[in-house]
Design an enzyme around this catalytic site. Structure first.
Site, PDB file in Angstrom:
ATOM      1  N   HIS A  34      -0.362  10.192   5.669  1.00 50.02           N
ATOM      2  CA  HIS A  34       0.366   9.681   4.502  1.00 50.02           C
ATOM      3  C   HIS A  34      -0.267  10.102   3.185  1.00 50.02           C
ATOM      4  O   HIS A  34      -0.041   9.463   2.165  1.00 50.02           O
ATOM      5  CB  HIS A  34       0.483   8.157   4.589  1.00 50.02           C
ATOM      6  CG  HIS A  34       1.329   7.697   5.746  1.00 50.02           C
ATOM      7  ND1 HIS A  34       1.316   6.427   6.254  1.00 50.02           N
ATOM      8  CD2 HIS A  34       2.243   8.385   6.497  1.00 50.02           C
ATOM      9  CE1 HIS A  34       2.174   6.337   7.269  1.00 50.02           C
ATOM     10  NE2 HIS A  34       2.736   7.512   7.450  1.00 50.02           N
ATOM     11  N   VAL A  69      -4.658   6.205   3.025  1.00 49.91           N
ATOM     12  CA  VAL A  69      -4.817   7.191   1.954  1.00 49.91           C
ATOM     13  C   VAL A  69      -6.236   7.137   1.381  1.00 49.91           C
ATOM     14  O   VAL A  69      -6.561   7.889   0.471  1.00 49.91           O
ATOM     15  CB  VAL A  69      -3.752   6.988   0.839  1.00 49.91           C
ATOM     16  CG1 VAL A  69      -2.357   7.290   1.386  1.00 49.91           C
ATOM     17  CG2 VAL A  69      -3.796   5.585   0.245  1.00 49.91           C
TER      18      VAL A  69
HETATM   19  N1  APR Z   1      -9.623  -4.711  11.962  1.00 49.56           N
HETATM   20  C1  APR Z   1      -8.635  -4.150  12.685  1.00 49.56           C
HETATM   21  N2  APR Z   1      -7.344  -4.411  12.495  1.00 49.56           N
HETATM   22  C2  APR Z   1      -7.020  -5.285  11.526  1.00 49.56           C
HETATM   23  C3  APR Z   1      -7.983  -5.914  10.711  1.00 49.56           C
HETATM   24  C4  APR Z   1      -9.338  -5.597  10.972  1.00 49.56           C
HETATM   25  N3  APR Z   1     -10.340  -6.154  10.265  1.00 49.56           N
HETATM   26  N4  APR Z   1      -7.348  -6.717   9.835  1.00 49.56           N
HETATM   27  C5  APR Z   1      -6.038  -6.601  10.072  1.00 49.56           C
HETATM   28  N5  APR Z   1      -5.817  -5.729  11.094  1.00 49.56           N
HETATM   29  C6  APR Z   1      -4.548  -5.285  11.683  1.00 49.56           C
HETATM   30  C7  APR Z   1      -3.379  -6.210  11.405  1.00 49.56           C
HETATM   31  O1  APR Z   1      -3.333  -7.271  12.356  1.00 49.56           O
HETATM   32  C8  APR Z   1      -2.199  -5.253  11.534  1.00 49.56           C
HETATM   33  O2  APR Z   1      -1.805  -5.100  12.890  1.00 49.56           O
HETATM   34  O3  APR Z   1      -4.204  -4.072  11.048  1.00 49.56           O
HETATM   35  C9  APR Z   1      -2.776  -3.923  11.054  1.00 49.56           C
HETATM   36  C10 APR Z   1      -2.322  -3.503   9.678  1.00 49.56           C
HETATM   37  O4  APR Z   1      -0.954  -3.211   9.713  1.00 49.56           O
HETATM   38  P1  APR Z   1      -0.157  -2.726   8.417  1.00 49.56           P
HETATM   39  O5  APR Z   1      -0.576  -3.578   7.260  1.00 49.56           O
HETATM   40  O6  APR Z   1       1.279  -2.668   8.761  1.00 49.56           O
HETATM   41  O7  APR Z   1      -0.750  -1.267   8.128  1.00 49.56           O
HETATM   42  P2  APR Z   1      -0.351   0.143   8.766  1.00 49.56           P
HETATM   43  O8  APR Z   1       0.068   0.004  10.177  1.00 49.56           O
HETATM   44  O9  APR Z   1      -1.463   1.065   8.435  1.00 49.56           O
HETATM   45  O10 APR Z   1       0.911   0.549   7.886  1.00 49.56           O
HETATM   46  C11 APR Z   1       1.475   1.810   8.080  1.00 49.56           C
HETATM   47  O11 APR Z   1       2.910   1.632   6.180  1.00 49.56           O
HETATM   48  O12 APR Z   1       2.918   0.753   4.044  1.00 49.56           O
HETATM   49  C12 APR Z   1       2.924   1.913   4.789  1.00 49.56           C
HETATM   50  O13 APR Z   1       2.153   4.062   4.284  1.00 49.56           O
HETATM   51  C13 APR Z   1       1.727   2.742   4.475  1.00 49.56           C
HETATM   52  O14 APR Z   1       0.175   3.841   5.948  1.00 49.56           O
HETATM   53  C14 APR Z   1       0.893   2.651   5.745  1.00 49.56           C
HETATM   54  C15 APR Z   1       1.940   2.431   6.808  1.00 49.56           C
END
Ligand code: APR
Length: 245
Positions: free
Chosen positions: A117, A101
């Site tokens: 989202h 977002v």
């Molecule tokens: N660079 C790349 N990837 C990274 C980094 C980094 N520096 N740091 C962490 N990650 C990875 C993590 O290992 C993980 O696989 O990014 C991922 C983040 O995953 P989530 O926290 O689950 O985020 P996301 O997949 O965007 O969540 C999806 O869930 O909470 C809801 O609406 C919200 O848009 C969000 C959705």
């Protein structure tokens, strides 16, 4: 000299790169991911701040939470991954589809960004989804109303709500020559299902510092690097390939 028969082509014949980004994309800009550490999002349980039930129960707490996220975003800057994706437009048609977002892709210069989202810096009417208001960093408070007189809420998709942008996103993924999946756990649906729309001939790359467990289908190249390191490397390779073609 006659120019009869001479046709100027306006068709964009550049290859298409589609990027599906998640919270990890912005981690190196100082914005926390959702599922990495303690199961909390900035100290809050998701069901206390990011569900329609939370909004019904305690709208003030929900507004306070998103106002704080917005303040934090105003202080954040795009990282080298965001900037590299903007640079990739020198050689490719680039479409970013983000679950984030934040507006860091736009601030880095990407010209086509679809927010699955919603957007933190936009407020929405609670009676008419079409009434959207850019906040420019301002807070939403209880009592702030839309043009139809109803309370404003954050323009974000909460758990349990539908994702209308999926309809737009699916054909974009289908048209990808290269699909780059960055910084997402692929645990949240329907966003995670987008990777299934890519053609089998498309090149598919996953960039994340951690292994993907079993969420990735076959056919993905894995780059176990952070977004700010892995994306610039891949972008340099892709731009070099285009120049050689
Ligand atoms: N660079 C790349 N990837 C990274 C980094 C980094 N520096 N740091 C962490 N990650 C990875 C993590 O290992 C993980 O696989 O990014 C991922 C983040 O995953 P989530 O926290 O689950 O985020 P996301 O997949 O965007 O969540 C999806 O869930 O909470 C809801 O609406 C919200 O848009 C969000 C959705």
């Amino acid at each position: 000299m006659s120019t009869a028969g001479f046709m100027v082509s306006t068709v964009d014949d550049r290859k298409s790169v589609v990027v599906l980004s998640g919270a990890g994309m912005s981690a190196e800009s100082g914005l926390k991911t959702f599922r990495d550490s303690d199961g909390l999002w900035e100290g809050h349980k998701v069901e206390d701040v990011a569900t329609p039930e939370a909004w019904q129960r305690n709208p003030e707490a929900v507004l306070r939470f998103y106002n704080e996220r917005r303040r934090q975003l105003m202080r954040a800057e795009p990282n080298d991954g965001h900037l590299a994706l903007a640079r990739l437009e020198e050689g490719y048609e680039v479409s970013v589809i983000t679950q984030n977002v934040d507006d860091l892709h736009e601030r880095a210069g990407s010209s086509s960004v679809l927010h699955l989202h919603g957007e933190l810096d936009v407020a929405r009417s609670t009676v008419d989804d079409r009434l959207l208001y850019r906040l420019h960093g301002k807070e939403i408070r209880l009592g702030d109303v839309c043009d139809k007189g109803s309370q404003l809420r954050p323009h974000v998709v909460w758990f349990g709500e539908s994702v209308p942008a999926m309809e737009v996103a699916e054909p974009i993924v289908r048209g990808a020559d290269v699909l780059m999946v960055v910084g997402t756990s692929l645990l949240v649906y329907p966003a995670a299902s987008l990777i299934d729309f890519a053609e089998s001939a498309a090149r598919k790359v996953w960039i994340s510092p951690k292994e993907s467990a079993d969420v990735l289908p076959l056919g993905f190249e894995k780059v176990l690097k952070t977004a700010a390191i892995g994306i610039p490397d891949l972008v340099s390779d892709l731009l070099a390939e285009e120049k050689l073609d």
